[in-house]
Each structure stands twice: as C-alpha cells, then as structure tokens.
Design an enzyme around this catalytic site. Structure first.
Site, mmCIF file in Angstrom:
data_model
loop_
_atom_site.group_PDB
_atom_site.id
_atom_site.type_symbol
_atom_site.label_atom_id
_atom_site.label_comp_id
_atom_site.label_asym_id
_atom_site.label_seq_id
_atom_site.Cartn_x
_atom_site.Cartn_y
_atom_site.Cartn_z
ATOM 1 N N ASP A 72 -16.754 -25.327 12.938
ATOM 2 C CA ASP A 72 -15.476 -24.918 13.528
ATOM 3 C C ASP A 72 -14.716 -24.055 12.526
ATOM 4 O OD1 ASP A 72 -13.045 -24.770 14.857
ATOM 5 O OD2 ASP A 72 -12.420 -26.779 14.233
ATOM 6 N N ASP A 111 -9.564 -26.188 15.544
ATOM 7 C CA ASP A 111 -9.220 -26.886 16.797
ATOM 8 C C ASP A 111 -10.165 -28.051 17.082
ATOM 9 O OD1 ASP A 111 -11.523 -25.591 17.569
ATOM 10 O OD2 ASP A 111 -10.651 -24.547 19.287
ATOM 11 N N ASP A 170 -17.307 -22.989 16.933
ATOM 12 C CA ASP A 170 -17.113 -21.669 17.534
ATOM 13 C C ASP A 170 -18.062 -20.651 16.896
ATOM 14 O OD1 ASP A 170 -15.853 -21.121 15.043
ATOM 15 O OD2 ASP A 170 -13.975 -21.917 15.832
ATOM 16 N N GLU A 176 -36.478 -23.454 30.323
ATOM 17 C CA GLU A 176 -36.222 -24.897 30.384
ATOM 18 C C GLU A 176 -36.722 -25.323 31.758
ATOM 19 O OE1 GLU A 176 -33.062 -28.458 30.849
ATOM 20 O OE2 GLU A 176 -32.857 -26.570 31.901
ATOM 21 N N ASP A 203 -31.825 -21.641 31.531
ATOM 22 C CA ASP A 203 -31.429 -22.984 31.943
ATOM 23 C C ASP A 203 -31.965 -23.283 33.340
ATOM 24 O OD1 ASP A 203 -29.574 -25.292 31.312
ATOM 25 O OD2 ASP A 203 -28.710 -24.660 33.221
HETATM 26 C C1 GLC Z 1 -29.839 -27.997 31.515
HETATM 27 C C2 GLC Z 1 -28.980 -28.127 30.277
HETATM 28 C C3 GLC Z 1 -28.019 -29.257 30.477
HETATM 29 C C4 GLC Z 1 -27.146 -28.959 31.676
HETATM 30 C C5 GLC Z 1 -28.005 -28.663 32.904
HETATM 31 C C6 GLC Z 1 -27.196 -28.039 34.008
HETATM 32 O O1 GLC Z 1 -30.641 -29.097 31.715
HETATM 33 O O2 GLC Z 1 -29.795 -28.292 29.155
HETATM 34 O O3 GLC Z 1 -27.231 -29.493 29.349
HETATM 35 O O4 GLC Z 1 -26.327 -30.062 31.950
HETATM 36 O O5 GLC Z 1 -29.033 -27.748 32.618
HETATM 37 O O6 GLC Z 1 -26.879 -26.718 33.690
#
Ligand code: GLC
Length: 537
Positions: free
Chosen positions: A36, A40, A44, A276, A217
């Site tokens: 940080d 705050d 960041d 992912e 994602d």
């Molecule tokens: C993926 C991310 C996770 C998030 C989900 C929804 O699994 O790693 O953190 O909550 O997608 O976007």
C-alpha cells in the site's frame, strides 16, 4: 468509460525470447494485499511498482496482477464497471502504465486479469438494461428471462450461484437475470457480437499499453447450453470441475479463445492468454491450450492433489500426457487467492511448512511453467481466525455455495518490522495480520539460509542456471522406496520424501538444494520426512 490518460502504443520492451511462457515462473500479485503506497490500508499499483525489485530479486519471470479496474468491489474487483479504467482505490491509469514500464525495465513481464464472463451490475450496459425497462436493447447483452410459475415468481431454471443461492435475481419489473457468481456480477451473453467486439477492444487497450498477456477469469464460463436447461441436482458448486455443467466447460467457449489467440498473435513479443478453467479431466483442460487457443491453463488438479506420493505421481503423469498431446506446456500451481494457502492445506504448523517447502521444490523441478501466489515464498499460513466483521468474500454472506472463507489467503503480506502492518504501507491493513507474522516478513527472512524466502530465491536462481529444468526436456521416473518420488530431468534428479519419517536412499548425485537438512553416510543419504532435494547428475 475511459480515464484521462490515453495510453500510447509503444514498442514492447522485454527482450523477445522464443516461447518465454513455456517455462515462465509467474508470480500472482493480489493487488489489494501486496503493498500500500498511500496509507489507506489497501494495496495499490504504486505499491506494486515500488516492490518490483523484490520480485526481480526473487527470480520470477512475470507478474500477474489481479483486477485493478473500476469496480464497486462486490467480489474483490472481479465485478468490473469499467474495463479501461483503474479504480481510485488502486491508483490511476498512469500508475498502470508506469508499473508496466518499470517491470519491463527490470526484465519482468506483466499479465493482467480480464473478466469476460460477467460485468459489475454498475457497468453502463447493465445499468442501461435495468433503467431502460423490459424493452431495453441492452438486456440482450445479458441473460434476462421471464420467471416460471403462474406469476413468474420462480427463477427461470434451477441453476445455483457458485457463491450460493439461486443463480438468478429478479428485477423490479419482474424479469430475472442470470449471475453465476454474486447478484452484482450479471453474466454476459457471448452470442451477441457487441460483447465480442467490446472485449476485443479491451484486449487491445491493454496490449497497446504494453501488457504481456491476460489471465482469463472463468474462461470456461462464457457459453451456456442452448435453452438454459435445468440440471436437476443441488449443491452445483461442488460439481464444478467434476462434470460438464450446462453453464461451465461448454464446447462453444473454444471458439472465443481461438479468436483471442488470433488477436494476441497479431502483437509482437509473444503476448499470452492463460485460462482459469475448471474442467473435469486433464484431457478436457488440454482443449483450452490447443495450438490455436490459449497458451496456458491453470492446473488445478495439481493444486487439489492430496499429499500422497501415488496421487501426486498420477496427477503429474496425467497432466503431462494431456498437455503433451496438444503440444502445450503444463502449469503447476499450489495456491491462489481463491483457495486455502497450501502450508495450511498440508496440515499447518511445522509439518505443513515442511511439506510446503518440499512442494515448492517439486513444483519448480517439473517440466513447464509455474505460478506462485504472493506470500508463499514466505511460507505464510492461511489466516483462519478472522472476525466476521472484517470479512469481504461475497460467498461468506450467501452460504451454501463455496465456503466463503477466501479472505484468509488474502491478508496483506508482511514486508518488515515487528508489528502490523509489517511494512505493508504507511496506514493499517484492510484485513488484520497475525502477531506471529513478524518473523515471516521479507526483512526477517532475508539472509537467513534456512528461511523459506531464501529457499525460493535459491531454487529460482538454480532453475535459471540449469538448462534441464523448466521446459528443458523430459521427466523420467526413477525407482524409489514407497512414499518417495524420484525423477530425472536432464542433468538433475529430484527426490521428494512425502512420508513423515526419514527415507534412506543411495546418493543420487551432488546435492544442489534441499528443503531440509540431509545426513550422509556409507553411500546413502537420509532425507528427513516431508523434504525435497535437487541433485546434480
Ligand atoms: C474467479 C476468480 C474469483 C472470482 C470469480 C468470479 O474464479 O478467481 O476470485 O470470485 O472468478 O469472477
């Protein structure tokens, strides 16, 4: 939807080496918990930039930054309201630009997160879809449906949110919309060309700024089975990754990934996409990394594998065979921001740490690319005792989906000092750090040859020096006593004792690095319980 500074297209600076990503070690920065700069209590982009020398010194090749885009933070930034703007919590666009340039100067590549399955409910498209009423054209960009039952009071189908409860929320005018995650994360309709065009443009925006790739994602989620059919089963969150569901791992997602690969290939410098993707088998996961699709996919079967020699060997063989069949490298990952830290998963305490250190050496000796999660190089355990009042994981508040305990791996990491926030920043930290972390800080571990941090530094340095590690050649299993895994890479042997008791074997070569002290005598070596050793041969 853009911020004040328009990024300028610039030459891509890290030296272009061929297929850098095939054996890259990529370090995950969970931005709000890394460093940080402004006090705050929330990490960041400037904080990350200032700490890049730690990562360059650690010896990783690239950094993956979790979402820092404009967002109401209903799910730690995975609810994006503006894909081209930096959230004020994390800085401004100039900070992202600066971070990328500084990383490149230090020889680090930068991968950013992209969230294409859903937007925030504050995204202009979704606001227009709600504000414009039932006939708003923007509704077509999401999945709006009438409810079931006489007055439409029941959700359109039986799908459940990953975070618990129904995957549908009813709007004021009676229509329902789909959200596989929180209600603040409405799912996009990827059959709409406008959605595809918008994400192409977002990809280009960040590629033009100089990023080296994207972590995609929910890469398995964008396409839903035609007609949105019922599943007929409860507790669907538990089926993710175990079977193909009508909302996950549908074959149609591959066409989207192919289009993105073409887009990435249009840029210089080998920009990559990493999926992912939760797929039920290593073979289905390998479909995401076919030559015309993404470069990598996270190997969650390795992450979820039990601490058991036989199980580990099966996962390693299965992963290598599956990715090998499509010519892609395997990735190895033990922790991330969604799972319990592996030190704790492996039993916690001293035993968990011994296993975690051994697992790190195993991971970094396997063929392919490895992902490290911030703090694992410090041997951080999961923080299991967080007061409910400070928790932020949306699943915690919904129940009956995921366990909702993801805040425990997201506690800001300790850099220095003897009391919180341990050099995290000039203020506090958004989640409380345990008192015991004083001894685990980067400063406390630096220079101590027995520390986990120095173990990682040594392993990463050796991995760079030894051409047989990384992507450099096959893995051959060697005979070993029960509970011990032994394999050869060109010029290197790796031995992992998974037992809690010591194992004795003929000395395989010259010891290069060990996660625990060894004892030699009479041509044999005694490897203590839960330890891994690299040998030069
Ligand atoms: C993926 C991310 C996770 C998030 C989900 C929804 O699994 O790693 O953190 O909550 O997608 O976007």
């Amino acid at each position: 939807m853009t911020q004040e500074l328009a990024p300028i297209r610039r030459d891509h600076s890290p030296a272009v080496s061929s297929d850098w990503w095939r054996d890259a070690v990529i370090y995950q920065v969970y931005v709000r918990s890394f460093a940080d700069s402004d006090g705050d209590g929330i990490g960041d982009l400037r904080g990350v930039r200032d700490r890049l020398p730690h990562l360059a010194g650690l010896g990783v090749d690239a950094v993956w930054l979790t979402p820092f885009y404009a967002s109401p933070q209903a799910d730690g930034g995975y609810d994006v309201a503006d894909y081209r703007a930096v959230d004020p919590l994390f800085g401004v666009l100039a900070d992202a630009d600066d971070l990328v340039r500084e990383a490149h100067r230090l020889g680090l590549r930068v991968i950013v997160d992209i969230v294409p399955n859903h937007t925030s409910d504050r995204h202009p498209w979704f606001r227009a879809a709600l504000d414009g009423g039932p006939d708003a054209p923007e509704r077509a960009l999401y999945h709006f449906r009438p409810g079931r039952g006489p007055d439409g009071a029941l959700p359109p189908n039986d799908w459940e949110s990953v975070f618990g409860g129904p995957a549908w929320t009813r709007t004021g005018d009676g229509a329902w919309y789909l959200h596989l995650f929180a209600p603040e994360q409405p799912d996009l309709n990827w059959e709409q060309p406008a959605v595809r065009e918008e994400f192409d443009s977002v990809f280009r925006f960040w590629l033009d700024l100089g990023v080296d790739g994207f972590r995609i994602d929910v890469a398995h989620g964008m396409v839903k089975a035609a007609g949105l059919p019922d599943i007929g089963l409860r507790e669907q969150a538990k089926l993710i990754g175990a079977q193909v569901l009508p909302f996950f791992d549908q074959d149609g997602v591959h066409e989207i990934h192919r289009a993105w690969r073409r887009l990435l290939d249009g840029y210089d410098g080998q920009r990559i996409g990493v999926a992912e993707a939760w797929a039920p088998t290593a073979e289905r996961l390998a479909l995401y990394v076919r030559p015309d699709e993404l470069h990598q996919a996270f190997n969650f079967q390795f992450l979820t594998c039990a601490w058991d020699a036989g199980a580990m060997r099966r996962v390693i063989d299965g992963s290598l065979a599956a990715t090998g069949s499509v010519g892609a490298p395997t990735t190895w990952v033990l922790s991330n921001h969604d799972v319990v830290r592996h030190t704790t998963r492996y039993g916690g305490g001293e035993r968990g740490l011994r296993r975690a250190r051994a697992a790190a050496l195993l991971t970094l000796a396997l063929p392919g690319s490895a992902y490290l999660y911030q703090g694992e190089e410090l041997g951080l355990p999961e923080v299991t005792e967080l007061p409910d009042a400070v928790r932020q994981d949306p699943a915690f508040f919904r129940g009956d989906g995921q366990d909702g305990l993801r805040d425990g791996c997201r506690v800001p990491i300790p850099w220095s000092g003897t009391s919180p926030p341990y050099g995290f920043g000039p203020g506090g930290s958004w989640l409380p750090q345990p008192p015991a972390w004083a001894g685990l800080s980067v400063a406390a571990q630096t220079g101590d040859p027995r520390s986990t941090l120095e173990l990682y530094r040594s392993a990463l340095a050796l991995r760079k020096e030894l051409p047989g590690l990384g992507d450099g050649g096959a893995l051959e299993w060697l005979a070993a006593p029960a509970g011990v895994l032994a394999f050869a890479r060109p010029g290197v042997v790796c031995t992992l004792n998974t037992l809690d008791t010591e194992a004795e074997l003929p000395v395989p070569g010259r010891p290069l690095l060990s996660s625990a002290a060894l004892e030699f005598g009479g041509g044999t070596v005694r490897i203590p319980g839960a330890a891994c050793v690299w040998w030069a041969v």
